[in-house]
Every structure is written in C-alpha cells, then in structure tokens.
Scaffold this motif. Structure first.
Motif, PDB file in Angstrom:
ATOM      1  N   VAL A  38      11.117   0.772  -5.096  1.00 16.30           N
ATOM      2  CA  VAL A  38      11.019   1.321  -3.746  1.00 16.30           C
ATOM      3  C   VAL A  38      11.077   0.204  -2.708  1.00 16.30           C
ATOM      4  O   VAL A  38      11.520   0.398  -1.583  1.00 16.30           O
ATOM      5  CB  VAL A  38       9.709   2.122  -3.592  1.00 16.30           C
ATOM      6  CG1 VAL A  38       9.547   2.647  -2.163  1.00 16.30           C
ATOM      7  CG2 VAL A  38       9.678   3.272  -4.588  1.00 16.30           C
ATOM      8  N   PHE A  39      10.658  -1.005  -3.127  1.00  9.63           N
ATOM      9  CA  PHE A  39      10.569  -2.120  -2.196  1.00  9.63           C
ATOM     10  C   PHE A  39      11.666  -3.159  -2.443  1.00  9.63           C
ATOM     11  O   PHE A  39      11.516  -4.326  -2.082  1.00  9.63           O
ATOM     12  CB  PHE A  39       9.187  -2.774  -2.302  1.00  9.63           C
ATOM     13  CG  PHE A  39       8.070  -1.832  -1.958  1.00  9.63           C
ATOM     14  CD1 PHE A  39       7.656  -1.666  -0.644  1.00  9.63           C
ATOM     15  CD2 PHE A  39       7.447  -1.082  -2.943  1.00  9.63           C
ATOM     16  CE1 PHE A  39       6.637  -0.787  -0.327  1.00  9.63           C
ATOM     17  CE2 PHE A  39       6.433  -0.200  -2.637  1.00  9.63           C
ATOM     18  CZ  PHE A  39       6.025  -0.052  -1.322  1.00  9.63           C
ATOM     19  N   ASN A  40      12.763  -2.730  -3.041  1.00 12.48           N
ATOM     20  CA  ASN A  40      13.851  -3.658  -3.338  1.00 12.48           C
ATOM     21  C   ASN A  40      14.412  -4.316  -2.089  1.00 12.48           C
ATOM     22  O   ASN A  40      14.869  -5.461  -2.116  1.00 12.48           O
ATOM     23  CB  ASN A  40      14.978  -2.939  -4.084  1.00 12.48           C
ATOM     24  CG  ASN A  40      14.712  -2.893  -5.583  1.00 12.48           C
ATOM     25  OD1 ASN A  40      13.876  -3.639  -6.091  1.00 12.48           O
ATOM     26  ND2 ASN A  40      15.403  -2.004  -6.278  1.00 12.48           N
ATOM     27  N   GLU A  41      14.411  -3.587  -0.981  1.00 11.68           N
ATOM     28  CA  GLU A  41      15.000  -4.134   0.242  1.00 11.68           C
ATOM     29  C   GLU A  41      14.009  -4.955   1.060  1.00 11.68           C
ATOM     30  O   GLU A  41      14.389  -5.557   2.068  1.00 11.68           O
ATOM     31  CB  GLU A  41      15.555  -2.986   1.102  1.00 11.68           C
ATOM     32  CG  GLU A  41      16.594  -2.129   0.394  1.00 11.68           C
ATOM     33  CD  GLU A  41      17.732  -2.965  -0.192  1.00 11.68           C
ATOM     34  OE1 GLU A  41      18.217  -3.872   0.521  1.00 11.68           O
ATOM     35  OE2 GLU A  41      18.106  -2.720  -1.347  1.00 11.68           O
ATOM     36  N   ILE A  42      12.757  -4.984   0.649  1.00 14.25           N
ATOM     37  CA  ILE A  42      11.760  -5.775   1.360  1.00 14.25           C
ATOM     38  C   ILE A  42      11.854  -7.222   0.912  1.00 14.25           C
ATOM     39  O   ILE A  42      11.881  -7.516  -0.278  1.00 14.25           O
ATOM     40  CB  ILE A  42      10.343  -5.222   1.116  1.00 14.25           C
ATOM     41  CG1 ILE A  42      10.211  -3.842   1.753  1.00 14.25           C
ATOM     42  CG2 ILE A  42       9.285  -6.167   1.668  1.00 14.25           C
ATOM     43  CD1 ILE A  42       8.850  -3.214   1.563  1.00 14.25           C
ATOM     44  N   LYS A  43      11.889  -8.132   1.865  1.00 12.33           N
ATOM     45  CA  LYS A  43      12.038  -9.544   1.558  1.00 12.33           C
ATOM     46  C   LYS A  43      10.678 -10.234   1.458  1.00 12.33           C
ATOM     47  O   LYS A  43       9.791 -10.002   2.276  1.00 12.33           O
ATOM     48  CB  LYS A  43      12.873 -10.236   2.648  1.00 12.33           C
ATOM     49  CG  LYS A  43      14.290  -9.717   2.773  1.00 12.33           C
ATOM     50  CD  LYS A  43      15.111 -10.041   1.535  1.00 12.33           C
ATOM     51  CE  LYS A  43      16.563  -9.620   1.699  1.00 12.33           C
ATOM     52  NZ  LYS A  43      17.354  -9.897   0.475  1.00 12.33           N
ATOM     53  N   ALA A  55       0.853  -1.183   0.000  1.00  9.91           N
ATOM     54  CA  ALA A  55       0.000   0.000   0.000  1.00  9.91           C
ATOM     55  C   ALA A  55       0.889   1.234   0.000  1.00  9.91           C
ATOM     56  O   ALA A  55       2.056   1.176   0.397  1.00  9.91           O
ATOM     57  CB  ALA A  55      -0.917  -0.004   1.221  1.00  9.91           C
ATOM     58  N   LYS A  56       0.340   2.359  -0.414  1.00 11.94           N
ATOM     59  CA  LYS A  56       1.141   3.577  -0.536  1.00 11.94           C
ATOM     60  C   LYS A  56       1.095   4.447   0.718  1.00 11.94           C
ATOM     61  O   LYS A  56       1.742   5.477   0.771  1.00 11.94           O
ATOM     62  CB  LYS A  56       0.682   4.376  -1.752  1.00 11.94           C
ATOM     63  CG  LYS A  56       0.948   3.655  -3.075  1.00 11.94           C
ATOM     64  CD  LYS A  56       0.553   4.507  -4.275  1.00 11.94           C
ATOM     65  CE  LYS A  56       0.880   3.800  -5.580  1.00 11.94           C
ATOM     66  NZ  LYS A  56       0.501   4.590  -6.771  1.00 11.94           N
ATOM     67  N   SER A  57       0.310   4.010   1.702  1.00 13.21           N
ATOM     68  CA  SER A  57       0.274   4.745   2.968  1.00 13.21           C
ATOM     69  C   SER A  57       0.061   3.745   4.090  1.00 13.21           C
ATOM     70  O   SER A  57      -0.552   2.689   3.878  1.00 13.21           O
ATOM     71  CB  SER A  57      -0.852   5.780   2.968  1.00 13.21           C
ATOM     72  OG  SER A  57      -2.114   5.138   2.975  1.00 13.21           O
ATOM     73  N   PRO A  58       0.535   4.031   5.290  1.00 13.04           N
ATOM     74  CA  PRO A  58       0.345   3.112   6.420  1.00 13.04           C
ATOM     75  C   PRO A  58      -1.120   2.821   6.697  1.00 13.04           C
ATOM     76  O   PRO A  58      -1.476   1.687   7.037  1.00 13.04           O
ATOM     77  CB  PRO A  58       1.004   3.859   7.592  1.00 13.04           C
ATOM     78  CG  PRO A  58       1.976   4.786   6.957  1.00 13.04           C
ATOM     79  CD  PRO A  58       1.360   5.196   5.656  1.00 13.04           C
ATOM     80  N   GLU A  59      -1.973   3.819   6.511  1.00 15.61           N
ATOM     81  CA  GLU A  59      -3.396   3.637   6.797  1.00 15.61           C
ATOM     82  C   GLU A  59      -4.039   2.628   5.845  1.00 15.61           C
ATOM     83  O   GLU A  59      -5.015   1.961   6.209  1.00 15.61           O
ATOM     84  CB  GLU A  59      -4.133   4.981   6.689  1.00 15.61           C
ATOM     85  CG  GLU A  59      -3.747   6.009   7.743  1.00 15.61           C
ATOM     86  CD  GLU A  59      -2.402   6.661   7.457  1.00 15.61           C
ATOM     87  OE1 GLU A  59      -1.826   7.243   8.394  1.00 15.61           O
ATOM     88  OE2 GLU A  59      -1.935   6.579   6.288  1.00 15.61           O
ATOM     89  N   ALA A  60      -3.489   2.520   4.645  1.00 10.85           N
ATOM     90  CA  ALA A  60      -4.080   1.629   3.651  1.00 10.85           C
ATOM     91  C   ALA A  60      -3.866   0.156   3.984  1.00 10.85           C
ATOM     92  O   ALA A  60      -4.510  -0.709   3.385  1.00 10.85           O
ATOM     93  CB  ALA A  60      -3.509   1.938   2.269  1.00 10.85           C
ATOM     94  N   TYR A  61      -2.952  -0.138   4.901  1.00  4.46           N
ATOM     95  CA  TYR A  61      -2.751  -1.516   5.329  1.00  4.46           C
ATOM     96  C   TYR A  61      -3.825  -1.960   6.321  1.00  4.46           C
ATOM     97  O   TYR A  61      -3.951  -3.150   6.602  1.00  4.46           O
ATOM     98  CB  TYR A  61      -1.368  -1.687   5.980  1.00  4.46           C
ATOM     99  CG  TYR A  61      -0.229  -1.679   4.992  1.00  4.46           C
ATOM    100  CD1 TYR A  61       0.073  -2.816   4.250  1.00  4.46           C
ATOM    101  CD2 TYR A  61       0.549  -0.545   4.804  1.00  4.46           C
ATOM    102  CE1 TYR A  61       1.120  -2.815   3.345  1.00  4.46           C
ATOM    103  CE2 TYR A  61       1.596  -0.533   3.896  1.00  4.46           C
ATOM    104  CZ  TYR A  61       1.879  -1.672   3.163  1.00  4.46           C
ATOM    105  OH  TYR A  61       2.915  -1.669   2.259  1.00  4.46           O
TER     106      TYR A  61
END
Length: 413
Positions: A259-264, A49-55
C-alpha cells in the motif's frame, strides 16, 4: 536503517546513485548485542498508521507505545525474555527513552507479563532539559571560539544568562543575541567543524542528478576541493542512503506494505501533519520539557547508564549534559580523565554511583551530535568497554573486544 551502529553501511567508493553498494561495517554494535531499531513515531522511517488520527501523538504517548511494543515483541520472541535489555537513543531520545524506562519499571512492578529483564540504558548527546540545552548553546559557541570574549561577556550580562525566554523590552539583550546569531548562523549545529548545509540551496536537485562516478574516487585525496567536500557532506551521503532505502527489493526484504510502495523513505520526515477539517497541523506535540527527574528516580534503582557526548556538538552541548548529571547528587567514583583508543585520547570520562546505580559519562573527542557517525571506531570501543564494564579511564590495556550476542538493545534514530 541506522548506518551509524548497524551491521551494514554504504560502500561509497564503489557506489553510484543508481546502484548503491553495501558492505559490512567494521564497527557494528551487533558484534556485541542483538539490536531492535524503533521507527517511532508512526510516519518515521517505513512505519505507518492505519488511520490519520493514529499519527497524532506526543512526548507522553510515545513512551507508552514503545513500552507496549517491547512487551509484545518479547511475547512473540520468547527465547529472548531472559536476556538483559538495555534501552538507548540519541538526541531527542533523551526525552523518550527515560520515559519509556519508567514505563518498563512500572509495568514490571504491576506484574505485567512478560517480565522485562531491564539492566540499563545508553544515551548519546541526549536532549534532557530543553531550556538548559538551549541556553548552553551560547556558552558552547564561546568555548568553541565562535564568538569572542567581548561578545560573550556582553550577551551574558545583558540577557542575565537567559537566552530563550527574553524580555521583549530588553533591547540590549536582543541586540547582543543578534550579534551572536550573525556569528553562528552559518555554523553547522551538529558539528561545528563540518561545512554548513544551506537548506534553501536551490541547486540540490541538480547536484543529485550528477553521476558521482564522474568524480575520481580512487585517488588518495577523494575530494579534490572544499566545494566537493561540502557537496558530499550536505547532499551526496544522504542521497545514497535514500536511493538504497527506496529500492523495490529493499522494501520487499523489509516487508513494507505494498500500500505504501509510492511513499519515499527520507532521512528526516518533515511531513508529519494531520488535517482537522480546517487546516493541516503538526501531528506530534512536544509536551515534555525535561526528563532530569526520571534520572533522579533511576538513581535509586539497580541499573547502569552510559551517557556520552560528542564535544563538537552545538545542538546539545556536552557540559549541559554533565550539569544535569551532577545535579542528581551522585557520588563521584572517578573524576575527569582521558580515555584512549590506539594510544590516542578518544575523549574524557567520569564515573558516578549511588549504591546499585552506576552512571558513566564520556565525551567523544571530535564527535558530532551523532558521534557513532563521524567517530565510529571510538564509539565502538566505548560501547564495548561499557558493556564489559572493564574501565574507561585507562590505556588500551583496558580494551576487551568480544563477539558475543547476549544483549537486546534499542537504538532510536
């Protein structure tokens, strides 16, 4: 990412953690259907999601999001609009899938475009009534000889068959449940025959550093000891999948945002939380207890359903699934009988009907909570027969294996 029913799998024999090798799956459901896989809710798989609230979401919002996605996808891929669509899911999909189907029906009735050509659904070991499934675990443990007749009769009597909402003053019930717990606490709930995997095992990281090529994987007996087998089931298999999914070229092929390259990518994301300014809280709220009423409503529609259960699952016992099916007052068209693959009993099946609604229930003999994973051939044959509507209860003469691609399906997991 679902290696149970998708077109590719890991070639474990020739792979290493540094270089996982892929191969085409013999029992891929893509041989009979075009499949869309959902990573839902945001945060599972490579979805984001593009914002914390969207999760922040729940059982009620998830089906709305899934329904919106399906219509938007059909707008962008209009050549599939007229294709028959089947919705499917395993496990917790028993909550989200029926609710999504209701959204589809409602959208069609309200004239939303494009019209979805919905034809039916597939559910595997579906969590449908949370309370009944929880209570059924005690009986399943008894049926699987994990607790004795004496223990079962005692706990059934002292707890009055209620094992989830226990009176804190009922000390006898609490004691008996503790006895049951001691009997099954090191039993794998997804498959009672597989080794128990200790989530607190501190040696996991060390195990994953072992070069698996050092194990003789070319011999007939691949795993030389029970300890090797346990390590394989508990750690190595998921480690291979995660190693492949986190390769940079794989992420690029899947168009994962840089943007999420470091997310596993992980097999099960336990970190879905949000911060309300005070403390971290779970981002997903489990606010629906049962979807049996949805199936009751579908029984008056023109659609087909396949509900199957691996019979070695302790998480959602097969008879609790059959119980809610029988509760929606369908006409029994075929009573309990075996179905076969290669002249061997692959499970047992029943058929139900209510005018234009048809439901097939099937068990998968030896099947786990996700049966396509440990019984791929049997499940592949089951899906083929159901799609082609050629019968489930007969011999191998019923087998019809085709190579058509005329369905669009969704599989959660």
């Amino acid at each position: 990412m679902n290696l149970c029913i998708g077109p590719i799998t890991i070639n474990y024999i020739n792979s290493s953690l540094e270089n996982p090798m892929l191969e085409l799956s013999t029992h891929s459901l893509t041989k009979v259907a075009n499949i869309l896989f959902f990573d839902e809710p945001a945060g599972s798989g490579f979805s984001y999601a593009k914002s914390p609230e969207a999760y922040i979401t729940n059982d009620t919002l998830t089906p709305i999001h899934m329904h919106q996605f399906i219509r938007k996808w059909l707008v962008d891929h209009s050549k599939f609009v007229n294709n028959p669509l089947y919705l499917g899911g395993d496990s917790y999909g028993g909550i989200s899938v029926p609710m999504t189907i209701q959204e589809i029906y409602k959208g069609n009735e309200d004239g939303e475009e494009p019209h979805i050509n919905f034809k039916g659904y597939i559910l595997g070991n579906p969590l449908t009534d949370k309370h009944d499934s929880y209570n059924a675990k005690i009986e399943q443990a008894h049926r699987m000889s994990l607790i004795s007749d004496k223990i079962y009769e005692s706990v059934k009597k002292s707890c009055h068959r209620e094992y989830q909402y226990v009176d804190p003053n009922n000390y006898r019930c609490i004691h008996d449940l503790q006895v049951v717990y001691e009997c099954i606490k090191r039993i794998k709930v997804d498959n009672v025959l597989e080794p128990f995997c200790d989530p607190l095992n501190t040696s996991k990281s060390e195990l994953l550093r072992i070069d698996l090529r050092s194990i003789d994987k070319t011999s007939i007996d691949i795993w030389s000891s029970d300890e090797d087998l346990t390590r394989w089931i508990c750690y190595y298999k998921s480690a291979y999948i995660e190693a492949w999914a986190n390769r940079r070229d794989v992420k690029e092929a899947l168009h994962v945002s840089e943007v999420f390259n470091e997310i596993k990518w992980v097999s099960c994301n336990q970190s879905l939380t949000y911060n309300d300014g005070l403390l971290a809280k779970p981002s997903y709220k489990f606010n629906v207890m049962s979807t049996v009423a949805y199936h009751q409503e579908f029984s008056h529609k023109n659609c087909r359903a396949l509900v199957y259960s691996g019979d070695h699952d302790l998480r959602v016992p097969y008879f609790s699934t059959l119980k809610w099916i029988e509760s929606i007052d369908l006409l029994v068209m075929e009573y309990w009988r075996p179905w076969y693959v290669d002249e061997q009993v692959a499970g047992y099946t029943m058929k139900f009907s209510n005018h234009n609604y048809k439901l097939t229930f099937a068990t998968v003999k030896g099947g786990s909570h996700t049966s396509p994973e440990n019984r791929p051939e049997e499940c592949f044959n089951m899906f083929i027969r159901w799609f082609d509507d050629v019968g489930f209860g007969g011999s191998d003469d019923d087998d019809v294996v085709t190579d058509r691609s005329k369905h669009i399906c969704d599989k959660e997991g």
